[in-house]
Design a protein around this motif. Structure first.
Motif, short mmCIF file in Angstrom:
data_model
loop_
_atom_site.label_atom_id
_atom_site.label_comp_id
_atom_site.label_asym_id
_atom_site.label_seq_id
_atom_site.Cartn_x
_atom_site.Cartn_y
_atom_site.Cartn_z
N TYR A 280 0.81 -1.21 0.00
CA TYR A 280 0.00 0.00 0.00
C TYR A 280 0.85 1.27 0.00
CZ TYR A 280 -3.81 -3.22 0.70
OH TYR A 280 -4.69 -4.23 0.53
N GLY A 281 2.13 1.10 -0.25
CA GLY A 281 2.99 2.27 -0.38
C GLY A 281 3.25 3.01 0.91
N GLU A 282 3.07 2.35 2.07
CA GLU A 282 3.29 3.02 3.35
C GLU A 282 4.75 2.98 3.77
OE1 GLU A 282 0.64 1.05 6.02
OE2 GLU A 282 -1.09 1.46 4.72
N THR A 283 5.50 2.18 3.10
CA THR A 283 6.92 2.13 3.41
C THR A 283 7.67 1.87 2.10
OG1 THR A 283 8.61 1.15 4.83
CG2 THR A 283 6.95 -0.34 3.97
N GLN A 284 8.96 2.04 2.19
CA GLN A 284 9.80 1.89 1.00
C GLN A 284 9.66 0.50 0.37
OE1 GLN A 284 13.90 1.88 1.96
NE2 GLN A 284 14.56 1.77 -0.17
N ALA A 285 9.46 0.47 -0.92
CA ALA A 285 9.33 -0.81 -1.61
C ALA A 285 10.67 -1.53 -1.62
CB ALA A 285 8.84 -0.59 -3.03
N ARG A 286 10.66 -2.74 -1.18
CA ARG A 286 11.89 -3.54 -1.17
C ARG A 286 11.53 -5.01 -1.02
NH1 ARG A 286 10.49 -2.20 3.88
NH2 ARG A 286 11.32 -3.37 5.65
N GLY A 287 12.47 -5.84 -1.27
CA GLY A 287 12.22 -7.27 -1.08
C GLY A 287 12.34 -7.60 0.40
N ILE A 288 11.39 -8.33 0.89
CA ILE A 288 11.48 -8.73 2.31
C ILE A 288 11.23 -10.22 2.41
CG2 ILE A 288 10.71 -6.52 3.27
CD1 ILE A 288 7.90 -7.85 3.63
N TYR A 289 11.67 -10.78 3.50
CA TYR A 289 11.32 -12.17 3.76
C TYR A 289 11.16 -12.36 5.26
CZ TYR A 289 16.19 -13.24 5.14
OH TYR A 289 17.41 -13.27 5.75
N GLY A 290 10.40 -13.35 5.58
CA GLY A 290 10.15 -13.61 6.98
C GLY A 290 9.16 -14.76 7.09
N GLU A 291 8.61 -14.91 8.25
CA GLU A 291 7.68 -16.01 8.44
C GLU A 291 6.24 -15.52 8.37
OE1 GLU A 291 10.13 -15.78 11.25
OE2 GLU A 291 11.47 -16.72 9.79
N ALA A 292 5.41 -16.32 7.74
CA ALA A 292 3.99 -16.02 7.69
C ALA A 292 3.24 -17.34 7.71
CB ALA A 292 3.65 -15.24 6.41
N SER A 293 2.08 -17.32 8.31
CA SER A 293 1.29 -18.55 8.34
C SER A 293 0.61 -18.71 6.98
CB SER A 293 0.22 -18.46 9.44
OG SER A 293 -0.72 -17.46 9.10
N GLY A 294 0.14 -19.92 6.70
CA GLY A 294 -0.55 -20.17 5.45
C GLY A 294 -1.74 -19.25 5.30
N GLU A 295 -2.41 -19.00 6.43
CA GLU A 295 -3.59 -18.14 6.42
C GLU A 295 -3.22 -16.71 6.03
OE1 GLU A 295 -6.86 -16.95 9.78
OE2 GLU A 295 -5.74 -18.82 10.04
N GLU A 296 -2.13 -16.21 6.62
CA GLU A 296 -1.67 -14.86 6.30
C GLU A 296 -1.32 -14.74 4.82
OE1 GLU A 296 0.46 -13.18 10.33
OE2 GLU A 296 1.53 -14.68 9.17
N VAL A 297 -0.66 -15.79 4.31
CA VAL A 297 -0.28 -15.78 2.90
C VAL A 297 -1.53 -15.73 2.01
CG1 VAL A 297 0.81 -17.14 1.05
CG2 VAL A 297 1.96 -16.90 3.26
N SER A 298 -2.53 -16.52 2.36
CA SER A 298 -3.77 -16.51 1.56
C SER A 298 -4.41 -15.13 1.58
CB SER A 298 -4.79 -17.51 2.12
OG SER A 298 -4.19 -18.72 2.36
N GLU A 299 -4.43 -14.51 2.77
CA GLU A 299 -5.03 -13.18 2.89
C GLU A 299 -4.27 -12.16 2.05
OE1 GLU A 299 -6.64 -13.77 7.48
OE2 GLU A 299 -5.08 -12.29 7.05
N LEU A 300 -2.95 -12.24 2.12
CA LEU A 300 -2.14 -11.31 1.33
C LEU A 300 -2.44 -11.48 -0.15
CD1 LEU A 300 1.29 -11.61 3.16
CD2 LEU A 300 -0.14 -9.58 3.04
N ARG A 301 -2.52 -12.74 -0.58
CA ARG A 301 -2.78 -12.99 -2.00
C ARG A 301 -4.14 -12.45 -2.40
NH1 ARG A 301 0.10 -18.80 -2.20
NH2 ARG A 301 2.16 -18.04 -2.74
N GLU A 302 -5.12 -12.59 -1.51
CA GLU A 302 -6.45 -12.08 -1.83
C GLU A 302 -6.42 -10.56 -1.99
OE1 GLU A 302 -9.21 -13.51 1.13
OE2 GLU A 302 -8.76 -15.59 0.54
N GLU A 303 -5.54 -9.94 -1.23
CA GLU A 303 -5.42 -8.48 -1.33
C GLU A 303 -4.56 -8.07 -2.52
OE1 GLU A 303 -4.36 -6.50 2.37
OE2 GLU A 303 -5.16 -8.23 3.44
N GLY A 304 -4.03 -9.06 -3.23
CA GLY A 304 -3.23 -8.74 -4.40
C GLY A 304 -1.76 -8.49 -4.12
N VAL A 305 -1.31 -8.88 -2.92
CA VAL A 305 0.10 -8.72 -2.60
C VAL A 305 0.84 -9.94 -3.15
CG1 VAL A 305 1.78 -8.50 -0.73
CG2 VAL A 305 -0.53 -7.53 -0.47
N SER A 306 1.92 -9.66 -3.87
CA SER A 306 2.62 -10.81 -4.43
C SER A 306 3.54 -11.43 -3.39
CB SER A 306 3.35 -10.43 -5.72
OG SER A 306 4.68 -10.15 -5.47
#
Ligand SMILES: [Zn+2]
Length: 138
Positions: free
Chosen positions: A100-126
């Motif tokens: 949503y452009g609230e912070t600098q665009a960059r590659g990040i990695y970390g841990e997320a649950s399967g549920e969080e990943v599904s939610e992100l995908r639904e929101e269109g976050v790659s």
């Protein structure tokens, strides 16, 4: 020293050591190599028994594929670690902020649950889910 398998004209096969290939040629030409069975000195090199080239079993192929996958995942992990910021379990939150452009665009990695990943995908976050294997190079 070199080991040759030899055979006489009666097809008796035997092995003999020579200093080198030339030594064999010289001794064979001089007729000093005799068949231990019949004494024949007309010996020739017999082809060494060929190694049986057995195909890899399905089991071995699976193991090879698995090893290759593990290797590639290891490389992927290194690439991600070298190029992306680690955000730990704040991954979903951080991915959204970037999306949503609230912070600098960059590659990040970390841990997320399967549920969080599904939610992100639904929101269109790659998001890419990568099986993170334990390090083998530490
Ligand atoms: Zn012989």
């Amino acid at each position: 020293m070199i080991l040759f398998q030899l055979k006489c004209t009666s097809d008796h096969r035997f092995e003999a050591w020579f200093r080198d290939g030339a030594a064999y040629d010289a001794q064979a030409a001089a007729g000093t190599i005799a068949c231990p069975v019949c004494g024949d000195t007309a010996v020739t090199k017999a082809p060494m028994a060929p190694r049986i080239a057995k195909g890899r079993t399905a089991e071995e192929k699976r193991a090879a594929v698995a090893a290759e996958v593990v290797r590639q995942l290891g490389e992927l992990r290194r690439t991600v670690e070298e190029n992306c910021d680690y955000v730990g379990d704040r991954f979903a939150e951080e991915a959204r902020r970037i999306h949503y452009g609230e912070t600098q665009a960059r590659g990040i990695y970390g841990e997320a649950s399967g549920e969080e990943v599904s939610e992100l995908r639904e929101e269109g976050v790659s998001v890419a889910a990568i099986p993170w294997l334990p390090r083998t190079d530490s």
